[in-house]
Design an enzyme around this catalytic site. Structure first.
Site, mmCIF file in Angstrom:
data_model
loop_
_atom_site.group_PDB
_atom_site.id
_atom_site.type_symbol
_atom_site.label_atom_id
_atom_site.label_comp_id
_atom_site.label_asym_id
_atom_site.label_seq_id
_atom_site.Cartn_x
_atom_site.Cartn_y
_atom_site.Cartn_z
ATOM 1 N N LYS A 236 8.569 -2.413 -4.251
ATOM 2 C CA LYS A 236 8.254 -3.989 -3.123
ATOM 3 C C LYS A 236 7.074 -4.301 -4.146
ATOM 4 C CE LYS A 236 4.743 -2.121 -0.220
ATOM 5 N NZ LYS A 236 4.203 -2.088 1.046
ATOM 6 N N LYS B 1 1.955 6.994 -2.598
ATOM 7 C CA LYS B 1 0.759 6.483 -2.528
ATOM 8 C C LYS B 1 -0.122 7.988 -3.251
ATOM 9 C CE LYS B 1 0.326 3.044 -0.392
ATOM 10 N NZ LYS B 1 -0.961 2.332 0.874
ATOM 11 N N LYS C 134 0.414 -5.847 -3.016
ATOM 12 C CA LYS C 134 -1.279 -5.884 -2.948
ATOM 13 C C LYS C 134 -2.256 -4.814 -3.606
ATOM 14 C CE LYS C 134 -2.956 -5.846 1.820
ATOM 15 N NZ LYS C 134 -2.610 -4.556 2.617
HETATM 16 P P1 ATP Z 1 -0.330 -1.845 -0.279
HETATM 17 O O1 ATP Z 1 0.519 -2.904 -0.497
HETATM 18 O O2 ATP Z 1 -1.287 -1.861 -0.478
HETATM 19 O O3 ATP Z 1 0.674 -0.681 -0.147
HETATM 20 P P2 ATP Z 1 0.818 -2.455 2.112
HETATM 21 O O4 ATP Z 1 1.069 -3.859 2.190
HETATM 22 O O5 ATP Z 1 1.867 -2.160 1.868
HETATM 23 O O6 ATP Z 1 -0.478 -1.978 1.014
HETATM 24 P P3 ATP Z 1 -0.142 -3.637 4.831
HETATM 25 O O7 ATP Z 1 -0.787 -4.535 4.190
HETATM 26 O O8 ATP Z 1 -0.651 -2.887 6.013
HETATM 27 O O9 ATP Z 1 0.474 -2.292 3.378
HETATM 28 O O10 ATP Z 1 1.188 -4.232 5.786
HETATM 29 C C1 ATP Z 1 0.554 -5.168 6.637
HETATM 30 C C2 ATP Z 1 2.202 -4.979 7.004
HETATM 31 O O11 ATP Z 1 3.249 -5.780 5.262
HETATM 32 C C3 ATP Z 1 3.303 -3.892 7.409
HETATM 33 O O12 ATP Z 1 3.914 -4.682 8.437
HETATM 34 C C4 ATP Z 1 4.380 -4.231 6.110
HETATM 35 O O13 ATP Z 1 5.766 -3.822 6.435
HETATM 36 C C5 ATP Z 1 4.235 -5.311 5.956
HETATM 37 N N1 ATP Z 1 4.847 -5.598 3.433
HETATM 38 C C6 ATP Z 1 3.416 -5.346 3.311
HETATM 39 N N2 ATP Z 1 4.447 -5.286 2.284
HETATM 40 C C7 ATP Z 1 5.892 -5.767 2.343
HETATM 41 C C8 ATP Z 1 6.491 -6.523 1.147
HETATM 42 N N3 ATP Z 1 6.647 -6.106 -0.463
HETATM 43 N N4 ATP Z 1 7.581 -7.254 2.253
HETATM 44 C C9 ATP Z 1 7.906 -7.003 3.264
HETATM 45 N N5 ATP Z 1 6.963 -7.213 4.404
HETATM 46 C C10 ATP Z 1 5.468 -6.261 3.420
#
Ligand code: ATP
Ligand code: LTN
Length: 333
Positions: A199, A117, A202
């Site tokens: 990964k 980040k 969003k």
């Molecule tokens: P950003 O992508 O902006 O860094 P994020 O989506 O990783 O944000 P959160 O919204 O807090 O962050 O994630 C919520 C949950 O979704 C967490 O348990 C995270 O591990 C899961 N998650 C996020 N992205 C993935 C992915 N690509 N595959 C599987 N699980 C995910």
């Protein structure tokens, strides 16, 4: 079952953009499945965490409610689970300070999410981004959680939460339960449709890389049809050598309930065109009820407000107990 015999589950999601298929498959879908009679689940909208990246205040305020609506639409039942917004329970910020004073700079420096980040937001490497895992440890420890369902990217953060809890207990006497992560076997790391080495996120500036849970069916189909696959033509599950195809297969198993072997057999002899179209169809069908429910819930603002205030009240009752114990142990009360 008596309340005190139940296992406690806690997890959080940031209201920092449009939740994706990654969030759904890696986390939200399991949150719903964990709501059984022998568990008490706390699910929180982590808006304090979202502040580590610059947010428009009006958007952040609106997204907290939207994220609660999405969790309800994904099947989180407010009769069974406590659904709340992190900033509505002030104990999160208070425990964060005490835990910060029991966490080392060295261990925080090893967090890969901080490194990623800070590379992504080089103009805003704030102290909150660095101490982010401590705030998350506080979320978990406040509720004396046993189980924390997350995607694979959060594994390191669960480990540091455990380390902080163990260290605190050793220094001050038994205070926190030591939590365990719950990471699904497939779908714990849904990859970008445009770059399967990254990964799905969003915050990806390229919207073709992610499918948002609320994307229209035609958009979902288009994004899958454009998904990057591999240079050969056969369908097999081999994340190392065929990351694009393996990512599509993982998504497919998560939406159809098939095992990986069954899915691979199903596509035997078929080409990438069929794979992409069938995965898209399974995702569209699986998300349809969530999308419909979301729209319905969002149109009832009074209901949403009530869910949020009831959730905050229930969460506060437990959070207050743990924080009081912590304050007594360290000499603040
Ligand atoms: P950003 O992508 O902006 O860094 P994020 O989506 O990783 O944000 P959160 O919204 O807090 O962050 O994630 C919520 C949950 O979704 C967490 O348990 C995270 O591990 C899961 N998650 C996020 N992205 C993935 C992915 N690509 N595959 C599987 N699980 C995910
Ligand atoms: N940091 C998590 C979101 C989160 C969380 C939590 C997950 C905030 N607090 C507590 C589990 C438990 C993320 O996925 N980015």
């Amino acid at each position: 079952m008596a309340e005190q015999e139940k296992k406690t589950v806690l997890s959080g999601i940031q209201p920092s953009g449009s939740p994706t298929l990654g969030n759904y498959v890696g986390a939200l879908k399991n949150w719903k499945l964990l709501q059984t009679d022998d568990r008490l689940c706390y699910y929180c909208v982590a808006n304090l965490h979202a502040l580590t990246v610059r947010q428009d205040p009006a958007d952040l305020r609106r997204r907290a409610g939207e994220t609660v609506a999405l969790l309800l639409a994904c099947g989180i039942d407010p009769e069974k689970s406590v659904l709340f917004v992190q900033s509505h329970v002030h104990e999160h910020a208070e425990l964060n300070w005490v835990l910060c004073c029991n966490t080392y700079m060295g261990e925080l420096s090893r967090m890969t999410q901080f490194k990623d980040k800070s590379a992504k937001h080089a103009d805003n490497i704030n102290a909150g981004l660095f101490t982010y895992p401590v705030l998350m440890a506080g979320d978990i420890l406040l509720y004396q959680s046993d189980l924390v369902p997350v995607g694979a990217d959060q594994k390191q953060h669960i480990e540091i939460a455990r380390d902080i809890a163990i260290r605190f207990n050793n220094a001050y006497g038994e205070t926190f339960k030591i939590p365990e992560g719950f990471i699904p076997q497939f779908g714990a790391r849904v990859m970008s449709l445009q770059d399967p080495s990254m990964k799905m996120s969003k915050s990806d500036p390229n919207p073709n890389g992610f499918v948002a849970i609320m994307d229209d069916p035609s958009v979902i189909m288009k994004k899958f049809k454009r998904a990057v696959t591999d240079s050969d033509t056969f369908i097999a599950f081999d994340p190392e050598n065929k990351p694009g195809v393996s990512n599509l297969l993982s998504i497919y198993t998560s939406f159809t309930g098939l095992t990986m072997d069954e899915a691979v057999k199903h596509f035997d002899g078929l080409g990438y065109g069929s794979l992409k179209a069938e995965v898209a169809e399974a995702v569209i069908a699986g998300l349809e009820p969530v999308q419909n429910e979301y729209k319905k819930i969002l149109s009832d603002k009074a209901y949403l407000e009530k869910i949020m205030s009831d959730g905050a009240e229930k969460a506060s009752a437990q959070a207050r107990k743990t924080l009081r114990k912590v304050y007594r142990k360290v000499g603040l009360a």
